[in-house]
Scaffold this motif. Structure first.
Motif, mmCIF file in Angstrom:
data_model
loop_
_atom_site.group_PDB
_atom_site.id
_atom_site.type_symbol
_atom_site.label_atom_id
_atom_site.label_comp_id
_atom_site.label_asym_id
_atom_site.label_seq_id
_atom_site.Cartn_x
_atom_site.Cartn_y
_atom_site.Cartn_z
ATOM 1 N N VAL A 1 -2.343 -6.702 -3.351
ATOM 2 C CA VAL A 1 -1.979 -5.693 -2.369
ATOM 3 C C VAL A 1 -1.342 -6.379 -1.167
ATOM 4 N N ARG B 1 0.846 -1.193 0.000
ATOM 5 C CA ARG B 1 0.000 0.000 0.000
ATOM 6 C C ARG B 1 0.882 1.242 0.000
ATOM 7 N N LYS C 1 -3.187 4.008 -0.283
ATOM 8 C CA LYS C 1 -2.983 3.660 1.131
ATOM 9 C C LYS C 1 -4.203 3.003 1.762
#
Length: 76
Positions: free
Chosen positions: A75, A10, A49
């Motif tokens: 991710v 992230r 994020k």
């Protein structure tokens, strides 16, 4: 390479390069992502994020004549 898999943290980004044959061909490339928290613009893949760890995105690049290639991004 077609069908490649990538893991990306992230907040990080990575630039992908589409290889078109023949090398002097001019064609418009269209990039897309299957997951809204993993975006792609002109080959630059960014994991936001707020993306959830373990989520997967399919990044696809298509040429004007319908050829395509896909990379799977997970991710971290």
């Amino acid at each position: 390479k077609k069908g490649q898999k990538i893991k990306l943290k992230r907040g990080k980004s990575l630039t992908l390069k589409a290889v078109v044959s023949p090398s002097d061909a001019t064609t418009k490339l269209t990039w897309s992502s299957s997951y809204s928290y993993v975006t792609v613009k002109d080959g630059k893949v960014t994991v936001h994020k707020n993306a959830k760890a373990g989520k997967k995105a399919k990044i696809t690049v298509k040429t004007a004549n319908g050829k395509s290639a896909t990379v799977k991004v997970t991710v971290k």
